[in-house]
Design a protein around this motif. Structure first.
Motif, PDB file in Angstrom:
ATOM      1  N   THR A  56     -10.184   4.250  -2.524  1.00  0.00           N
ATOM      2  CA  THR A  56     -11.428   4.745  -3.118  1.00  0.00           C
ATOM      3  C   THR A  56     -12.215   5.652  -2.179  1.00  0.00           C
ATOM      4  OG1 THR A  56     -12.719   2.814  -2.391  1.00  0.00           O
ATOM      5  CG2 THR A  56     -11.602   2.666  -4.529  1.00  0.00           C
ATOM      6  N   GLU A  57     -12.047   5.462  -0.876  1.00  0.00           N
ATOM      7  CA  GLU A  57     -12.737   6.317   0.091  1.00  0.00           C
ATOM      8  C   GLU A  57     -11.851   6.521   1.309  1.00  0.00           C
ATOM      9  OE1 GLU A  57     -17.292   6.137   0.347  1.00  0.00           O
ATOM     10  OE2 GLU A  57     -16.738   4.060  -0.064  1.00  0.00           O
ATOM     11  N   LEU A  58     -11.835   7.737   1.815  1.00  0.00           N
ATOM     12  CA  LEU A  58     -11.055   8.072   2.998  1.00  0.00           C
ATOM     13  C   LEU A  58     -11.646   9.335   3.605  1.00  0.00           C
ATOM     14  CD1 LEU A  58      -8.531   7.273   4.650  1.00  0.00           C
ATOM     15  CD2 LEU A  58      -7.205   8.801   3.190  1.00  0.00           C
ATOM     16  N   LYS A  59     -12.130   9.229   4.825  1.00  0.00           N
ATOM     17  CA  LYS A  59     -12.791  10.379   5.459  1.00  0.00           C
ATOM     18  C   LYS A  59     -11.827  11.532   5.668  1.00  0.00           C
ATOM     19  CE  LYS A  59     -16.438   7.848   7.924  1.00  0.00           C
ATOM     20  NZ  LYS A  59     -17.012   7.512   9.249  1.00  0.00           N
ATOM     21  N   ARG A  60     -10.635  11.196   6.166  1.00  0.00           N
ATOM     22  CA  ARG A  60      -9.618  12.226   6.382  1.00  0.00           C
ATOM     23  C   ARG A  60      -8.291  11.703   5.857  1.00  0.00           C
ATOM     24  NH1 ARG A  60     -12.316  12.121  11.144  1.00  0.00           N
ATOM     25  NH2 ARG A  60     -10.685  10.910  12.152  1.00  0.00           N
ATOM     26  N   GLU A  61      -7.501  12.612   5.324  1.00  0.00           N
ATOM     27  CA  GLU A  61      -6.223  12.243   4.724  1.00  0.00           C
ATOM     28  C   GLU A  61      -5.311  11.576   5.751  1.00  0.00           C
ATOM     29  OE1 GLU A  61      -2.643  14.722   2.675  1.00  0.00           O
ATOM     30  OE2 GLU A  61      -4.647  15.084   1.851  1.00  0.00           O
ATOM     31  N   LEU A  62      -4.629  10.532   5.327  1.00  0.00           N
ATOM     32  CA  LEU A  62      -3.707   9.803   6.197  1.00  0.00           C
ATOM     33  C   LEU A  62      -2.275  10.046   5.748  1.00  0.00           C
ATOM     34  CD1 LEU A  62      -5.308   6.251   6.647  1.00  0.00           C
ATOM     35  CD2 LEU A  62      -4.753   7.848   8.466  1.00  0.00           C
ATOM     36  N   THR A  63      -1.533  10.825   6.516  1.00  0.00           N
ATOM     37  CA  THR A  63      -0.104  11.069   6.252  1.00  0.00           C
ATOM     38  C   THR A  63       0.183  11.228   4.751  1.00  0.00           C
ATOM     39  OG1 THR A  63       0.361   8.662   6.180  1.00  0.00           O
ATOM     40  CG2 THR A  63       0.574   9.775   8.292  1.00  0.00           C
ATOM     41  N   GLY A  64      -0.559  12.104   4.107  1.00  0.00           N
ATOM     42  CA  GLY A  64      -0.308  12.366   2.690  1.00  0.00           C
ATOM     43  C   GLY A  64      -1.053  11.438   1.735  1.00  0.00           C
ATOM     44  N   ILE A  65      -1.660  10.377   2.263  1.00  0.00           N
ATOM     45  CA  ILE A  65      -2.423   9.453   1.424  1.00  0.00           C
ATOM     46  C   ILE A  65      -3.869   9.933   1.366  1.00  0.00           C
ATOM     47  CG2 ILE A  65      -3.286   7.095   1.219  1.00  0.00           C
ATOM     48  CD1 ILE A  65      -0.755   6.130   2.552  1.00  0.00           C
ATOM     49  N   GLY A 114      -7.901   8.234  -4.233  1.00  0.00           N
ATOM     50  CA  GLY A 114      -7.298   8.183  -5.559  1.00  0.00           C
ATOM     51  C   GLY A 114      -5.851   7.735  -5.547  1.00  0.00           C
ATOM     52  N   TYR A 115      -5.237   7.699  -4.356  1.00  0.00           N
ATOM     53  CA  TYR A 115      -3.852   7.240  -4.255  1.00  0.00           C
ATOM     54  C   TYR A 115      -3.775   5.770  -4.655  1.00  0.00           C
ATOM     55  CZ  TYR A 115       0.630   5.956  -2.129  1.00  0.00           C
ATOM     56  OH  TYR A 115       1.902   5.488  -1.909  1.00  0.00           O
ATOM     57  N   CYS A 116      -2.780   5.426  -5.445  1.00  0.00           N
ATOM     58  CA  CYS A 116      -2.647   4.024  -5.872  1.00  0.00           C
ATOM     59  C   CYS A 116      -1.189   3.589  -5.812  1.00  0.00           C
ATOM     60  CB  CYS A 116      -3.208   3.842  -7.286  1.00  0.00           C
ATOM     61  SG  CYS A 116      -2.365   4.803  -8.554  1.00  0.00           S
ATOM     62  N   PHE A 117      -1.004   2.298  -5.656  1.00  0.00           N
ATOM     63  CA  PHE A 117       0.338   1.731  -5.615  1.00  0.00           C
ATOM     64  C   PHE A 117       0.262   0.238  -5.901  1.00  0.00           C
ATOM     65  CE2 PHE A 117      -1.423   1.415  -1.368  1.00  0.00           C
ATOM     66  CZ  PHE A 117      -1.041   0.158  -0.913  1.00  0.00           C
ATOM     67  N   LEU A 135       3.849  -0.959   2.005  1.00  0.00           N
ATOM     68  CA  LEU A 135       2.786  -0.346   2.813  1.00  0.00           C
ATOM     69  C   LEU A 135       3.326   0.680   3.801  1.00  0.00           C
ATOM     70  CD1 LEU A 135       0.710  -3.577   3.647  1.00  0.00           C
ATOM     71  CD2 LEU A 135       0.421  -2.019   1.721  1.00  0.00           C
ATOM     72  N   GLU A 136       4.612   0.952   3.721  1.00  0.00           N
ATOM     73  CA  GLU A 136       5.255   1.824   4.709  1.00  0.00           C
ATOM     74  C   GLU A 136       4.714   3.251   4.692  1.00  0.00           C
ATOM     75  OE1 GLU A 136       9.423   1.572   4.052  1.00  0.00           O
ATOM     76  OE2 GLU A 136       9.632  -0.380   5.066  1.00  0.00           O
ATOM     77  N   GLU A 137       4.159   3.692   3.553  1.00  0.00           N
ATOM     78  CA  GLU A 137       3.674   5.061   3.464  1.00  0.00           C
ATOM     79  C   GLU A 137       2.471   5.313   4.365  1.00  0.00           C
ATOM     80  OE1 GLU A 137       3.561   7.259  -0.176  1.00  0.00           O
ATOM     81  OE2 GLU A 137       4.742   5.743  -1.216  1.00  0.00           O
ATOM     82  N   PHE A 138       1.832   4.248   4.863  1.00  0.00           N
ATOM     83  CA  PHE A 138       0.734   4.440   5.803  1.00  0.00           C
ATOM     84  C   PHE A 138       1.248   4.912   7.162  1.00  0.00           C
ATOM     85  CE2 PHE A 138      -1.372   1.615   2.743  1.00  0.00           C
ATOM     86  CZ  PHE A 138      -2.582   2.276   2.587  1.00  0.00           C
ATOM     87  N   GLU A 139       2.536   4.686   7.426  1.00  0.00           N
ATOM     88  CA  GLU A 139       3.216   5.175   8.627  1.00  0.00           C
ATOM     89  C   GLU A 139       2.503   4.785   9.915  1.00  0.00           C
ATOM     90  OE1 GLU A 139       3.931   9.342   8.317  1.00  0.00           O
ATOM     91  OE2 GLU A 139       5.254   9.168   6.583  1.00  0.00           O
ATOM     92  N   ASN A 140       1.826   3.666   9.878  1.00  0.00           N
ATOM     93  CA  ASN A 140       1.136   3.170  11.072  1.00  0.00           C
ATOM     94  C   ASN A 140       1.124   1.651  10.962  1.00  0.00           C
ATOM     95  OD1 ASN A 140      -1.199   2.077  12.625  1.00  0.00           O
ATOM     96  ND2 ASN A 140      -1.524   4.237  13.160  1.00  0.00           N
ATOM     97  N   LEU A 168     -11.095   3.671   5.873  1.00  0.00           N
ATOM     98  CA  LEU A 168     -10.262   3.512   4.686  1.00  0.00           C
ATOM     99  C   LEU A 168     -10.824   2.394   3.816  1.00  0.00           C
ATOM    100  CD1 LEU A 168      -7.549   4.079   3.135  1.00  0.00           C
ATOM    101  CD2 LEU A 168      -6.505   2.363   4.619  1.00  0.00           C
ATOM    102  N   THR A 169     -11.150   2.708   2.564  1.00  0.00           N
ATOM    103  CA  THR A 169     -11.664   1.707   1.633  1.00  0.00           C
ATOM    104  C   THR A 169     -10.680   1.523   0.487  1.00  0.00           C
ATOM    105  OG1 THR A 169     -13.950   2.295   2.149  1.00  0.00           O
ATOM    106  CG2 THR A 169     -13.591   1.030   0.153  1.00  0.00           C
ATOM    107  N   LEU A 170     -10.361   0.277   0.199  1.00  0.00           N
ATOM    108  CA  LEU A 170      -9.367  -0.057  -0.820  1.00  0.00           C
ATOM    109  C   LEU A 170      -9.993  -0.869  -1.945  1.00  0.00           C
ATOM    110  CD1 LEU A 170      -6.752  -1.574   1.661  1.00  0.00           C
ATOM    111  CD2 LEU A 170      -6.768   0.785   0.901  1.00  0.00           C
ATOM    112  N   PHE A 171      -9.618  -0.554  -3.177  1.00  0.00           N
ATOM    113  CA  PHE A 171      -9.928  -1.425  -4.303  1.00  0.00           C
ATOM    114  C   PHE A 171      -8.684  -2.250  -4.554  1.00  0.00           C
ATOM    115  CE2 PHE A 171      -9.989  -1.865  -9.131  1.00  0.00           C
ATOM    116  CZ  PHE A 171     -10.748  -3.026  -9.099  1.00  0.00           C
ATOM    117  N   ILE A 172      -8.774  -3.543  -4.257  1.00  0.00           N
ATOM    118  CA  ILE A 172      -7.643  -4.454  -4.415  1.00  0.00           C
ATOM    119  C   ILE A 172      -7.845  -5.188  -5.732  1.00  0.00           C
ATOM    120  CG2 ILE A 172      -6.362  -6.372  -3.397  1.00  0.00           C
ATOM    121  CD1 ILE A 172      -7.610  -5.521  -0.684  1.00  0.00           C
TER     122      ILE A 172
END
Length: 373
Positions: free
Chosen positions: A136-145, A148-151, A159-164, A197-201
């Motif tokens: 829902t909130e992200l100051k700067r894009e994280l490796t393509g994320i 609005g990104y959802c999974f 969670l591998e797409e976070f690459e960290n 990074l803010t997530l709606f779980i």
């Protein structure tokens, strides 16, 4: 779940070469609000929409916000504060005393994991509680994320797409905490370089499933009401004894011999409504042999007690833990008389039980209607 199904049905009819769309999602509610987190609204760029994020008071502005998100191809988070008297604030004068965060996500029809496609996958899967994650909130894009990104969360691998690894571990910790609470909610973590990074779980359970065992005429109004609510309805009866309209309306019709092979889970209620003493007496042990947390029996208390006593005399003991699952008489005390009113009483009782409520008048409730964040 009914709203989600309506959104999916409308989405599937869209011609992406002619129409663009966005999905509005309520991701946070502070205080009072007509709709809660997870409420959705599908907005088309021609001005039509399906679903809702409020009682109708915010939809007009939401339509504008959604179309803006579509035009900009970028998700946006908008806060509606209905507790303020600021005349420039959308929702002023509603008196709801709530703050609502709504995420507007433009839909990419070529993305097999866009928010609506994700919902479709959940509905097609087994009857289980799905865990959906939306950024829902992200100051700067994280490796393509990006916002609005959802999974769908199905373990650390998702969670591998976070690459960290550190972020993955932090996100999984938040998800497990939310799952343990059995409630949807917002969580925030600080990532490297001052990023946030803010997530709606969201915990998305399957619809309530009601199994009606009986073939009398009152099965029809009960089935009709439950389908209007949006629940799944199965009928156990001889199909030849049922009104053809009921067969069309219900999700499935099974013969009594097939009952033991039906999938019954923790979101299923079983209602014994044959109006025949011996039949209900035979079916009660079968119902108790399932995992259903709610077993209802039509008829007065004395009738149910007689069934319990006769079963005990025949060697079938109903333990105290199982007595907690049995609701007899069935329904809420609303003075129901007609089959339709009785269906309303029964449905309200089922909903109250699954929600962990006692079904009393809201005017006497000491706490807020919904849990406050």
């Amino acid at each position: 779940m009914k709203e989600i199904k309506a959104i999916i049905a409308a989405y599937d009819k869209i011609d992406p070469t002619l129409t663009r769309a966005a999905l509005a999602i309520v991701v946070r509610v502070e205080g009072s609000s007509y709709r809660r987190t997870g409420a959705r609204m599908l907005v088309l760029d021609d001005g039509n929409w399906i679903g809702g994020i409020s009682g109708g008071c915010l939809e007009g502005d939401a339509l504008k916000r959604a179309r803006l998100a579509i035009n900009n191809s970028e998700a946006t988070l908008i806060t509606y504060d209905t507790s303020e008297d600021d005349p420039h604030q959308i929702g002023v004068g509603l008196g709801c005393n709530g703050i609502i965060d709504v995420l507007f996500c433009p839909l990419d029809f070529n993305d097999p994991n866009n928010p609506v496609e994700l919902l479709k996958k959940c509905l097609k899967a087994n009857r289980e509680t799905h865990t959906l994650i939306t950024i829902t909130e992200l100051k700067r894009e994280l490796t393509g994320i990006k916002k609005g990104y959802c999974f769908q969360y199905n373990g650390m691998d998702t969670l591998e797409e976070f690459e960290n690894l550190k972020i993955q571990e932090s996100v999984e910790k938040l998800i497990k905490k939310q799952i343990a609470s059995q409630k949807s909610g917002i969580s925030t973590i600080d990532t490297a370089n001052g990023n946030c990074l803010t997530l709606f779980i969201e915990l998305l359970p399957p619809e309530i499933h009601v199994v009606l065992i009986g073939n009398q005429y009152d099965v029809f109004p009960m089935c009709r009401l439950l389908k209007e609510i949006g629940w799944r309805v199965s009928i156990v009866a001889n199909p030849l004894k049922l009104n053809p309209k009921i067969i069309i309306l219900a999700d499935e019709v099974k013969s009594p011999a097939e009952f033991q092979n039906m999938p019954i889970d923790e979101h299923t209620a079983i209602i014994l409504m044959s109006h025949d003493f011996k039949t209900d007496k035979i079916n009660l042990p079968k119902a108790l042999n399932t995992t259903s947390p709610y077993i209802g029996m039509l008829g007065p208390k004395v009738r149910a007690q007689k069934i319990w006593n006769e079963l005990a005399d025949e060697g079938f003991t109903i333990h105290e833990v199982d007595m907690m699952r049995i609701h007899a008489p069935l329904g809420l005390d609303i003075g129901a008389v007609t089959p339709e009113e009785i269906a309303l009483s029964l449905a309200a009782g089922i909903k109250a039980a699954f929600a962990g409520r006692d079904g009393t008048f809201l005017k006497y409730r000491k706490l807020p209607i919904h849990q406050r964040s």
